[in-house]
Every structure is written in structure tokens, then in C-alpha cells.
Design a protein around this motif. Structure first.
Motif, mmCIF file in Angstrom:
data_model
loop_
_atom_site.group_PDB
_atom_site.id
_atom_site.type_symbol
_atom_site.label_atom_id
_atom_site.label_comp_id
_atom_site.label_asym_id
_atom_site.label_seq_id
_atom_site.Cartn_x
_atom_site.Cartn_y
_atom_site.Cartn_z
ATOM 1 N N SER A 98 11.524 13.158 -0.488
ATOM 2 C CA SER A 98 10.678 12.573 -1.333
ATOM 3 C C SER A 98 10.771 11.250 -1.641
ATOM 4 C CB SER A 98 10.631 13.581 -2.748
ATOM 5 O OG SER A 98 10.613 14.824 -2.420
ATOM 6 N N GLN A 99 11.946 10.664 -1.870
ATOM 7 C CA GLN A 99 12.331 9.203 -2.244
ATOM 8 C C GLN A 99 11.755 8.349 -1.097
ATOM 9 O OE1 GLN A 99 13.233 8.476 -5.257
ATOM 10 N NE2 GLN A 99 12.733 6.442 -4.804
ATOM 11 N N VAL A 100 12.007 8.711 0.176
ATOM 12 C CA VAL A 100 11.556 8.022 1.286
ATOM 13 C C VAL A 100 10.053 7.828 0.891
ATOM 14 C CG1 VAL A 100 11.472 7.879 3.604
ATOM 15 C CG2 VAL A 100 13.387 8.553 2.740
ATOM 16 N N ILE A 101 9.494 8.741 0.842
ATOM 17 C CA ILE A 101 7.889 8.837 0.728
ATOM 18 C C ILE A 101 7.451 7.692 -0.329
ATOM 19 C CG2 ILE A 101 5.749 9.859 0.586
ATOM 20 C CD1 ILE A 101 6.917 10.573 3.090
ATOM 21 N N LYS A 102 7.912 8.139 -1.663
ATOM 22 C CA LYS A 102 7.853 7.229 -2.594
ATOM 23 C C LYS A 102 7.895 5.727 -2.343
ATOM 24 C CE LYS A 102 9.139 10.142 -6.437
ATOM 25 N NZ LYS A 102 10.266 10.047 -7.760
ATOM 26 N N ASP A 103 9.257 5.388 -1.773
ATOM 27 C CA ASP A 103 9.421 3.965 -1.341
ATOM 28 C C ASP A 103 8.637 3.292 -0.107
ATOM 29 O OD1 ASP A 103 11.280 4.122 -3.135
ATOM 30 O OD2 ASP A 103 12.880 4.470 -1.454
ATOM 31 N N ASP A 104 8.274 4.103 0.782
ATOM 32 C CA ASP A 104 7.571 3.558 1.952
ATOM 33 C C ASP A 104 6.370 3.909 2.120
ATOM 34 O OD1 ASP A 104 10.534 3.188 2.368
ATOM 35 O OD2 ASP A 104 10.151 3.264 4.566
ATOM 36 N N VAL A 105 5.601 4.891 1.054
ATOM 37 C CA VAL A 105 4.178 5.235 1.181
ATOM 38 C C VAL A 105 3.743 4.938 -0.017
ATOM 39 C CG1 VAL A 105 2.568 6.900 1.645
ATOM 40 C CG2 VAL A 105 4.769 7.035 3.151
ATOM 41 N N ILE A 106 3.851 5.576 -1.050
ATOM 42 C CA ILE A 106 3.256 5.305 -2.391
ATOM 43 C C ILE A 106 3.382 4.063 -3.026
ATOM 44 C CG2 ILE A 106 3.401 6.424 -4.824
ATOM 45 C CD1 ILE A 106 4.188 9.035 -3.724
ATOM 46 N N LYS A 108 3.792 1.311 -1.408
ATOM 47 C CA LYS A 108 3.410 0.266 -0.630
ATOM 48 C C LYS A 108 1.573 0.357 -0.542
ATOM 49 C CE LYS A 108 7.281 -0.351 2.212
ATOM 50 N NZ LYS A 108 7.627 -0.494 3.670
ATOM 51 N N VAL A 109 1.085 1.288 -1.183
ATOM 52 C CA VAL A 109 -0.430 1.680 -1.217
ATOM 53 C C VAL A 109 -0.947 1.065 -2.494
ATOM 54 C CG1 VAL A 109 -2.181 3.039 -1.259
ATOM 55 C CG2 VAL A 109 -0.279 3.574 0.375
ATOM 56 N N PRO A 110 -1.873 -0.076 -2.516
ATOM 57 C CA PRO A 110 -2.556 -0.747 -3.614
ATOM 58 C C PRO A 110 -3.443 0.471 -4.042
ATOM 59 C CG PRO A 110 -3.390 -1.437 -1.651
ATOM 60 C CD PRO A 110 -2.214 -0.657 -1.180
ATOM 61 N N ALA A 111 -3.598 0.552 -5.442
ATOM 62 C CA ALA A 111 -4.591 1.571 -5.825
ATOM 63 C C ALA A 111 -5.932 0.981 -5.601
ATOM 64 C CB ALA A 111 -4.293 1.496 -7.497
ATOM 65 N N PRO A 112 -6.841 1.905 -5.370
ATOM 66 C CA PRO A 112 -8.320 1.764 -5.249
ATOM 67 C C PRO A 112 -8.978 1.167 -6.484
ATOM 68 C CG PRO A 112 -7.948 3.871 -5.095
ATOM 69 C CD PRO A 112 -6.550 3.484 -5.141
ATOM 70 N N GLN A 148 -2.762 6.505 1.408
ATOM 71 C CA GLN A 148 -1.556 6.909 1.527
ATOM 72 C C GLN A 148 -1.256 7.687 2.971
ATOM 73 O OE1 GLN A 148 -1.419 9.483 -1.779
ATOM 74 N NE2 GLN A 148 -0.510 7.947 -3.312
ATOM 75 N N GLN A 149 -2.514 8.383 3.470
ATOM 76 C CA GLN A 149 -2.198 8.982 4.685
ATOM 77 C C GLN A 149 -1.923 7.889 5.753
ATOM 78 O OE1 GLN A 149 -1.818 12.040 4.852
ATOM 79 N NE2 GLN A 149 -3.648 13.360 4.970
ATOM 80 N N GLU A 150 -2.725 6.855 5.845
ATOM 81 C CA GLU A 150 -2.693 5.664 6.829
ATOM 82 C C GLU A 150 -1.303 5.313 6.748
ATOM 83 O OE1 GLU A 150 -5.670 3.200 5.639
ATOM 84 O OE2 GLU A 150 -7.263 4.333 6.539
ATOM 85 N N GLN A 151 -0.693 4.741 5.483
ATOM 86 C CA GLN A 151 0.451 4.428 5.326
ATOM 87 C C GLN A 151 1.772 5.410 5.615
ATOM 88 O OE1 GLN A 151 1.086 1.235 4.356
ATOM 89 N NE2 GLN A 151 3.257 1.538 4.678
#
Length: 499
Positions: A98-106, A108-112, A148-151
Motif C-alpha cells: 500500500s505504501q508503494v502505491i501511495k509513494d509511486d502512484v497517489i 505523483k498524480v496531480p488532483a484534477p 492514478q490508473q495511468e500512473q
């Protein structure tokens, strides 16, 4: 935290490793019938109803459900490869997946922005039925998820590029033998993925499909039994089925009065749009059709009691699932013969009704049964996830079951302030409770339950398992019967082992 499972689902939804011929894929066996479908599904006074008598609509729905398993089998290898790489990366960093997803996905994704949502709305305006202000939040959530899917896809590609991944074969037909199950499909950093691994992961989906298929066939069969009974009764009286229904049902159902329609309107006013004067005719028609339908079913039941009916269609039996029970709230002794695992949601009314049933079973069977609670907060319940964390904070102080009972009694009042208030009422150490709740100490614990629930195919609450077998009926009678059956099975196993 929901993104972790979304991340895994994304790879489950990704394209198969090898292209499939659509016609070939449709013809392939899904391997999801738990037993051969009987040629004769049932008899009514000696007249057979065969599997060929199932309606085209039912057969089409069954095909669609079983096709889900075929397609899932194609996707599962990709899912397992990417899941394995994610866990490996987490272990390398010394953190959770979960932490990997937080760090490398969430992260790094700018909020729309609202402007992004407005642009999306204008581009797809024809697809929306309401104005932008009503759709904005849903659009923002969709755009966030899409990014987030794309990242996540980029993360997956990066993990694959840095690993040794060798795909040897494509999962196709279900394994027909132990040798098929042992067949290696892929090797990921020296770890093998076999056809057996694929099938084990698909077991929850397959059982869900089996239950739905059984429900469709059973409903169709029951309708055909009723139709046959009506036809046979009409033939006895040398009249048409319509004339029989007119005489036995329509003529005996009282006409709906204006007063009854008015009472119905008043009782359901909050859900009805319009004034009674304008809606009276529609309400009367609805109530009349409802009453006639109920009377028709009652007449069919009367005919059933006077007939000889045999049904050969049987419900699927749940496989035995492996369910983690470590570090979970437990009521009962560790050496109990029967373990009940309950996936629940503190905002779910059905869970609140089931809670005393479970406690009654544990009390009645004493040290032969233990109850283990696992969390499965549903997305439509805004306060359920935080309530689950609060229950864990209470368990930290030895008061899980007392706190859970309070939550189930107060399902409409589960705000943060109320969760704290309940802790005070139970004389918990408020400073410790608040620190655990505010810090998100048990976020990962609750998320683990949710992920495990999804892997097990849990899609509603409460979902109960008796020694690993999923229960389809959560009533007290069914639960008691299942526990008694499990006790007999366990006693027989222990007797054999002692000889």
C-alpha cells in the motif's frame, strides 16, 4: 487506500498476453459448473422439464456469467505477475505494498481541477442527464482515478523492466488433472506461477458465478413449474389458462378503492413525485396488478400442494477457502472445532441484525465454536471505514466486542465525535483511543481485511464462512444447521485420525 485494490484490478483487466480468437474463446469451457447439469431439471405430475426448456434469456445470461470466468482466466496471469512484483518491491523498500502505491502512484498524480472537470463535461455533454454542478464531484473522482490508473501502469511497466519475467504459456482451458495444475505458466525472479495458482485465485469468482447461475436456472424452473401447473389445471377443466386465472384469481381479488390508493400515496409520499389527483389512476393500477400477482402466486402454491413435484436442480456447494485469522477480534477458544469468520460493515443494517444471531450461536455452542470478525466497509457507507478503525482502537484496550455492539446499535450516528463519545461511555483511555484514531494507526489493518475480502469474492455484508465454507443463508436456523454439520464433520475427521 482503495487505490491498492484498484491497482491490482487494473492489471486483472489488462489485455491477455496472447491474442484470442473470439469464437474460440466463446466455445472454451469455463470450468465453472460444480456438477453436470441434469438433463431433466424437474417433473410436474410426471411431466418432465428438461434443461432444453430453459428460456433463451436464461441461457444467454448464464453464458454471459460463465464468459466472465473465461476472460478472468486470461487476465489472471498478468495480475499475479504484477502483484508479485509489487510485493517484491515493497519488501525491498521495507514497506507495505500500500505504501508503494501511495509513494509511486497517489503522491505523483496531480488532483484534477474544476476546469478539468468542466472541460470533460463539455466534451461529453451528450452523455450526461444533469447539469455540471450536479456531476462535478463524480467527474473529479473519475478523472483522479483515471490518472492514478495511468500512473499505476507506468509503475507496473517499470517494475517489469527491472525484473526477470518469463512467460512460458497462456492459461487457457481449466486444468483437467494434477499434472495440468502443476504446469508452470510464468517465472518471476525465480518464482513460479502455475496453472494451479491461477485456478486457486479464480475459486471465489467461480463460486460467485455458480451461485448466480443456479439462481437464474432455479427461478426459470420455478416459473415453468407454475406455468405447467396452471396448464394442467386448465386442461382438467377444459378451459384456457387465461379463463382459469380469471375465475380463480382476477374474480376473487377485490378492486382497489380510492381510499386504499390514497393511503398508499400518503405512506409513500416521500418517494412519489406528483399530486395524488394526477397519480390516482396509476396508483390504482399498480396496486391492482400487485394484488393479482400475489393472488396468482398463492393459487400456484395451492396447486403445488396438490401435485407431485420433483426438482433435480441442486445448489452449488461452497469450496473451502483459506482465510487468515491472525490478529483479528476473536470470541471463543482457540481450539474450537468450528470457526465462523464474519465480514461485516458497521453501517450495514443487515450486519446489525446478524450480530445478535452470531452471539447467540457462540453462546449456545460454547467452547466448540469461535467467532472471528473481519472488516469489509462498503464504499456507499461514508462512516463505516473509520468506525472499523475505531473498533480496532477499542480492541487495543480489550473492549472490541463491547464497542462493536455500541456501533451496531447506533448505525446512524458514527461521526468522529460520536466514535469518541462511545469510547468515553465504555470507559476507554480517551487519550490513547484518540491518538490511535487520529493517527490512522489501524488504516492498514482495515485495508488488509478489505483486500482479503475481495480476494475471497466478498461482495456484500454480512458474508459468513463456516470452517472456510461460505454460507448462502445467514438466518439463525441455517447458521445453526451449518455449525452442527461442521461439528459432525470435524468429529468424524478426528475419530479417523485417532485410529
Amino acid at each position: 487506500m482503495k487505490i491498492l485494490f484498484a491497482f491490482l484490478i487494473m492489471f486483472a483487466m489488462s489485455a491477455p498476453l496472447f491474442a484470442q480468437n473470439p469464437a474460440e474463446q466463446q466455445a472454451r469451457d469455463c470450468g465453472c459448473e460444480d456438477k453436470p447439469l441434469p438433463d431433466v431439471l424437474g417433473t410436474v405430475n410426471g411431466v418432465k422439464i428438461t434443461k432444453l426448456d430453459l428460456s433463451p434469456e436464461t441461457r444467454a445470461q448464464v453464458d454471459q456469467l460463465q464468459q466472465q470466468v473465461i476472460e478472468a482466466r486470461q487476465r489472471e496471469l498478468n495480475l499475479q505477475i504484477d502483484s508479485m512484483l509489487l510485493e517484491s518491491e515493497a519488501k525491498k523498500r521495507g514497506v507495505t505494498a500500500s505504501q508503494v502505491i501511495k509513494d509511486d502512484v497517489i503522491a505523483k498524480v496531480p488532483a484534477p481541477t474544476d476546469a478539468d472537470a468542466q472541460a470533460f463535461y463539455e466534451k461529453n455533454k451528450a452523455s450526461f442527464k444533469t447539469e455540471f454542478k450536479d456531476e462535478k464531484n463524480n467527474i473529479l473522482e473519475y478523472l483522479r482515478y483515471q490518472r492514478q490508473q495511468e500512473q499505476a501502469q507506468k509503475l507496473a511497466e517499470r517494475l517489469r523492466a527491472a525484473a526477470q519475467v518469463k512467460v512460458l504459456a497462456q492459461p487457457s482451458a481449466p486444468p483437467a488433472s494434477n499434472a495440468d495444475r502443476a504446469r508452470v505458466l510464468a517465472i518471476v525472479n525465480d518464482k513460479q506461477i502455475t496453472m494451479g495458482d491461477i485456478e486457486n485465485s479464480l475459486r471465489p469468482l467461480i463460486f460467485n458465478v455458480q451461485e448466480q447461475v443456479y439462481g437464474l436456472r432455479k427461478e426459470d424452473l420455478e416459473l415453468k413449474i407454475n406455468d405447467m401447473l396452471l396448464t394442467q389445471e386448465a386442461q382438467k377443466k377444459s378451459i384456457t389458462t387465461r379463463a382459469l386465472l380469471d375465475a380463480e384469481v382476477s374474480a376473487k381479488v377485490p378492486r382497489v378503492t380510492d381510499a386504499q390508493a390514497q393511503a398508499f400515496y400518503e405512506q409513500n409520499k416521500d418517494r412519489i413525485s406528483g399530486e395524488f389527483v394526477q397519480l390516482k389512476a396509476q396508483i390504482v393500477q399498480y396496486m391492482q396488478e400487485r394484488d393479482e400477482q400475489q393472488a396468482t402466486l398463492a393459487f400456484a402454491e395451492q396447486l403445488r400442494r396438490a401435485s407431485t413435484i420433483q426438482i433435480n436442480l441442486t445448489a452449488p456447494e461452497s469450496p473451502t477457502f483459506s482465510i487468515a485469522t491472525d490478529d483479528q477480534p476473536v470470541k471463543g477458544t482457540a481450539n474450537a472445532l468450528v470457526t465462523i469468520v464474519a465480514f461485516t460493515d458497521f453501517e450495514c443494517p443487515s450486519c446489525a441484525r446478524e450480530h445478535p444471531v452470531l452471539e447467540r450461536i457462540v453462546n449456545e455452542f460454547g467452547d466448540r465454536v469461535r467467532l472471528i470478525a473481519r472488516d469489509f466497509p462498503l464504499s456507499q457507507h461514508a462512516n463505516a471505514r473509520k468506525a472499523a478503525e475505531a473498533a480496532e482502537a477499542a480492541r487495543e484496550q480489550g473492549k472490541y466486542w463491547e464497542y462493536a455492539a455500541v456501533l451496531f446499535r447506533n448505525q446512524s450516528a458514527l461521526s468522529i465525535d460520536k466514535l469518541r463519545q462511545y469510547a468515553t461511555e465504555l470507559h476507554l483511555d480517551r487519550a490513547r483511543f484518540d491518538a490511535s484514531l487520529d493517527s490512522g494507526k489501524f488504516v492498514e489493518k482495515v485495508q488488509r481485511d478489505v483486500i482479503d475480502g475481495h480476494k475471497l469474492g466478498v461482495n456484500r455484508t454480512p458474508t459468513l464462512y463456516i470452517n472456510g465454507k461460505r454460507l448462502s443463508d445467514n438466518s439463525y436456523e441455517s447458521l445453526k444447521s451449518a455449525v452442527e454439520a461442521a461439528l459432525k464433520t470435524e468429529a468424524a475427521v478426528r475419530t479417523r485420525n485417532e485410529k
